[in-house]
Design a protein around this motif. Structure first.
Motif, PDB file in Angstrom:
ATOM      1  N   MET A 131       0.847  -1.195   0.000  1.00  0.00           N
ATOM      2  CA  MET A 131       0.000   0.000   0.000  1.00  0.00           C
ATOM      3  C   MET A 131       0.879   1.240   0.000  1.00  0.00           C
ATOM      4  O   MET A 131       1.850   1.310   0.764  1.00  0.00           O
ATOM      5  CB  MET A 131      -0.905   0.004   1.232  1.00  0.00           C
ATOM      6  CG  MET A 131      -1.894  -1.135   1.281  1.00  0.00           C
ATOM      7  SD  MET A 131      -2.980  -1.026   2.723  1.00  0.00           S
ATOM      8  CE  MET A 131      -3.987  -2.495   2.486  1.00  0.00           C
ATOM      9  N   PRO A 132       0.594   2.222  -0.814  1.00  0.00           N
ATOM     10  CA  PRO A 132       1.442   3.421  -0.893  1.00  0.00           C
ATOM     11  C   PRO A 132       1.348   4.257   0.375  1.00  0.00           C
ATOM     12  O   PRO A 132       0.375   4.181   1.135  1.00  0.00           O
ATOM     13  CB  PRO A 132       0.868   4.168  -2.096  1.00  0.00           C
ATOM     14  CG  PRO A 132      -0.536   3.701  -2.205  1.00  0.00           C
ATOM     15  CD  PRO A 132      -0.534   2.264  -1.761  1.00  0.00           C
ATOM     16  N   THR A 135      -1.873   5.849   2.547  1.00  0.00           N
ATOM     17  CA  THR A 135      -3.057   4.989   2.635  1.00  0.00           C
ATOM     18  C   THR A 135      -3.550   4.929   4.079  1.00  0.00           C
ATOM     19  O   THR A 135      -2.755   4.904   5.023  1.00  0.00           O
ATOM     20  CB  THR A 135      -2.719   3.566   2.152  1.00  0.00           C
ATOM     21  OG1 THR A 135      -2.258   3.618   0.805  1.00  0.00           O
ATOM     22  CG2 THR A 135      -3.940   2.665   2.221  1.00  0.00           C
ATOM     23  N   GLU A 136      -4.841   4.906   4.262  1.00  0.00           N
ATOM     24  CA  GLU A 136      -5.415   4.808   5.601  1.00  0.00           C
ATOM     25  C   GLU A 136      -6.183   3.508   5.758  1.00  0.00           C
ATOM     26  O   GLU A 136      -6.726   2.967   4.787  1.00  0.00           O
ATOM     27  CB  GLU A 136      -6.328   6.002   5.899  1.00  0.00           C
ATOM     28  CG  GLU A 136      -5.576   7.324   5.991  1.00  0.00           C
ATOM     29  CD  GLU A 136      -6.452   8.466   6.503  1.00  0.00           C
ATOM     30  OE1 GLU A 136      -7.657   8.228   6.733  1.00  0.00           O
ATOM     31  OE2 GLU A 136      -5.929   9.586   6.672  1.00  0.00           O
ATOM     32  N   ARG A 137      -6.213   3.026   6.998  1.00  0.00           N
ATOM     33  CA  ARG A 137      -6.942   1.805   7.325  1.00  0.00           C
ATOM     34  C   ARG A 137      -7.513   1.946   8.730  1.00  0.00           C
ATOM     35  O   ARG A 137      -7.102   2.818   9.489  1.00  0.00           O
ATOM     36  CB  ARG A 137      -6.024   0.581   7.257  1.00  0.00           C
ATOM     37  CG  ARG A 137      -4.938   0.576   8.328  1.00  0.00           C
ATOM     38  CD  ARG A 137      -4.012  -0.603   8.195  1.00  0.00           C
ATOM     39  NE  ARG A 137      -3.035  -0.623   9.287  1.00  0.00           N
ATOM     40  CZ  ARG A 137      -2.032  -1.496   9.381  1.00  0.00           C
ATOM     41  NH1 ARG A 137      -1.864  -2.418   8.433  1.00  0.00           N
ATOM     42  NH2 ARG A 137      -1.199  -1.449  10.403  1.00  0.00           N
ATOM     43  N   ARG A 144      -8.191   4.631  13.393  1.00  0.00           N
ATOM     44  CA  ARG A 144      -7.779   4.929  12.020  1.00  0.00           C
ATOM     45  C   ARG A 144      -6.280   5.166  11.985  1.00  0.00           C
ATOM     46  O   ARG A 144      -5.735   5.936  12.775  1.00  0.00           O
ATOM     47  CB  ARG A 144      -8.519   6.147  11.478  1.00  0.00           C
ATOM     48  CG  ARG A 144      -8.155   6.515  10.029  1.00  0.00           C
ATOM     49  CD  ARG A 144      -9.109   7.536   9.462  1.00  0.00           C
ATOM     50  NE  ARG A 144     -10.451   6.970   9.333  1.00  0.00           N
ATOM     51  CZ  ARG A 144     -10.852   6.217   8.303  1.00  0.00           C
ATOM     52  NH1 ARG A 144     -10.001   5.939   7.311  1.00  0.00           N
ATOM     53  NH2 ARG A 144     -12.084   5.771   8.242  1.00  0.00           N
ATOM     54  N   ARG A 146      -2.642   5.689   9.382  1.00  0.00           N
ATOM     55  CA  ARG A 146      -2.162   6.154   8.087  1.00  0.00           C
ATOM     56  C   ARG A 146      -0.750   5.636   7.874  1.00  0.00           C
ATOM     57  O   ARG A 146       0.078   5.668   8.785  1.00  0.00           O
ATOM     58  CB  ARG A 146      -2.178   7.675   8.019  1.00  0.00           C
ATOM     59  CG  ARG A 146      -1.714   8.253   6.669  1.00  0.00           C
ATOM     60  CD  ARG A 146      -1.746   9.765   6.715  1.00  0.00           C
ATOM     61  NE  ARG A 146      -3.103  10.244   7.010  1.00  0.00           N
ATOM     62  CZ  ARG A 146      -3.364  11.449   7.504  1.00  0.00           C
ATOM     63  NH1 ARG A 146      -2.373  12.294   7.765  1.00  0.00           N
ATOM     64  NH2 ARG A 146      -4.611  11.815   7.745  1.00  0.00           N
ATOM     65  N   LYS A 147      -0.459   5.172   6.667  1.00  0.00           N
ATOM     66  CA  LYS A 147       0.889   4.707   6.356  1.00  0.00           C
ATOM     67  C   LYS A 147       1.789   5.916   6.144  1.00  0.00           C
ATOM     68  O   LYS A 147       1.484   6.793   5.324  1.00  0.00           O
ATOM     69  CB  LYS A 147       0.885   3.820   5.104  1.00  0.00           C
ATOM     70  CG  LYS A 147       2.233   3.139   4.860  1.00  0.00           C
ATOM     71  CD  LYS A 147       2.157   2.118   3.745  1.00  0.00           C
ATOM     72  CE  LYS A 147       3.482   1.380   3.625  1.00  0.00           C
ATOM     73  NZ  LYS A 147       3.459   0.379   2.519  1.00  0.00           N
ATOM     74  N   ASP A 150       7.671   3.469   3.904  1.00  0.00           N
ATOM     75  CA  ASP A 150       7.756   2.147   3.284  1.00  0.00           C
ATOM     76  C   ASP A 150       8.890   1.311   3.867  1.00  0.00           C
ATOM     77  O   ASP A 150       8.922   0.095   3.678  1.00  0.00           O
ATOM     78  CB  ASP A 150       7.980   2.269   1.767  1.00  0.00           C
ATOM     79  CG  ASP A 150       6.671   2.445   1.006  1.00  0.00           C
ATOM     80  OD1 ASP A 150       5.673   1.831   1.430  1.00  0.00           O
ATOM     81  OD2 ASP A 150       6.658   3.183   0.014  1.00  0.00           O
ATOM     82  N   TRP A 158       3.026   2.417  10.075  1.00  0.00           N
ATOM     83  CA  TRP A 158       1.690   2.969  10.245  1.00  0.00           C
ATOM     84  C   TRP A 158       1.613   3.742  11.550  1.00  0.00           C
ATOM     85  O   TRP A 158       2.249   3.381  12.535  1.00  0.00           O
ATOM     86  CB  TRP A 158       0.641   1.854  10.246  1.00  0.00           C
ATOM     87  CG  TRP A 158       0.560   1.092   8.966  1.00  0.00           C
ATOM     88  CD1 TRP A 158       1.358   0.076   8.557  1.00  0.00           C
ATOM     89  CD2 TRP A 158      -0.387   1.302   7.916  1.00  0.00           C
ATOM     90  NE1 TRP A 158       0.985  -0.378   7.324  1.00  0.00           N
ATOM     91  CE2 TRP A 158      -0.088   0.354   6.908  1.00  0.00           C
ATOM     92  CE3 TRP A 158      -1.454   2.179   7.731  1.00  0.00           C
ATOM     93  CZ2 TRP A 158      -0.823   0.273   5.729  1.00  0.00           C
ATOM     94  CZ3 TRP A 158      -2.195   2.096   6.568  1.00  0.00           C
ATOM     95  CH2 TRP A 158      -1.882   1.160   5.567  1.00  0.00           C
TER      96      TRP A 158
END
Length: 239
Positions: A131-132, A135-137, A144, A146-147, A150, A158
């Motif tokens: 995931m770039p 990206t949020e999950r 919540r 956010r990335k 990398d 995250w």
């Protein structure tokens, strides 16, 4: 006490009362006469016979013998009752490398050929499911994230969005502190709903004292039942 708490307490009493009736002693203590008899028998008595005599598993007998400093006799270790590894002086010696013997692959260098090169990751290549950054999950706890990178360990790639919002306005979070939601709503990400607290303060807020009076009373009753179970178990073990 409200009806919900009364129902929970009734269910707990039913479960724990069943547990008290079904409790069986899980540990037997060695008495002086058992220790004396073990000292007399251990050196030459096979383990199956000791298990039958004492009514205990082999690991309990081995453990007690070790704590008492008991040893098997030389005659027993040489007999057919002893473990093969203890009976033989040097088991497996015929299968070992002999002194000066060289392994068959000594001096052969590894050549990574074949088709494996076709499926290797090239330097800098990212997996297809990566995931770039940005990206949020949402985690299972409703937080919540956010990335933000990398590289580095996966758990550091995250960061919670509410922490990022607080840091943007106030700077880096000090060590030993966390950002929490004032109204406990993890979806309310407004800055005014965020609060910096120490980990110890957060722990204090989430202890027993934050519950309503009726729930506190239920917890006290459950703890009393747990103590009754523990006392019943101790009495049965001492019988």
């Amino acid at each position: 006490m409200n009806s919900l708490a009364e129902q929970a307490l009734a269910r707990a009493r039913k479960i724990f009362s069943t547990c008290v009736n079904d409790i069986a002693p899980t540990r037997r203590f060695w008495i002086e006469s058992d220790e004396k008899r073990l000292a007399e028998l251990y050196s030459d008595t096979p383990m199956p016979e000791l298990i039958e005599i004492f009514g205990r598993p082999d690991h309990a007998i081995y453990g007690k013998a070790t704590s008492m400093g008991l040893k098997r006799s030389e005659a027993y270790l040489a007999s057919e009752h002893a473990c093969r590894l203890r009976r033989e002086n040097n088991p497996g010696v015929e299968f070992r490398f002999q002194k000066g013997q060289k392994p068959w692959n000594k001096g052969i260098s590894f050549d990574c050929g074949g088709r494996s090169t076709e499926t290797r990751f090239a330097p800098g290549t990212m997996p297809h499911n990566n995931m770039p950054v940005g990206t949020e999950r949402v985690t299972a706890d409703g937080i919540r994230q956010r990335k933000i990178r990398d590289d580095g360990p996966a758990h550091r790639r995250w960061k919670s969005v509410h922490s990022l919002i607080w840091e943007e306005a106030n700077g880096e979070i000090p060590p030993g502190h966390i950002v929490v939601f004032r109204d406990r709503n993890t979806e309310h990400l407004a800055l005014e709903n965020l609060e910096l607290v120490s980990r110890s303060e957060n722990m204090r807020r989430n202890t027993f004292h934050r519950y309503p009076p009726e729930l506190k009373d239920t917890i006290r009753q459950l703890n009393k039942l747990k103590r009754a179970i523990s006392e019943a178990s101790d009495e049965k073990q001492n019988d």
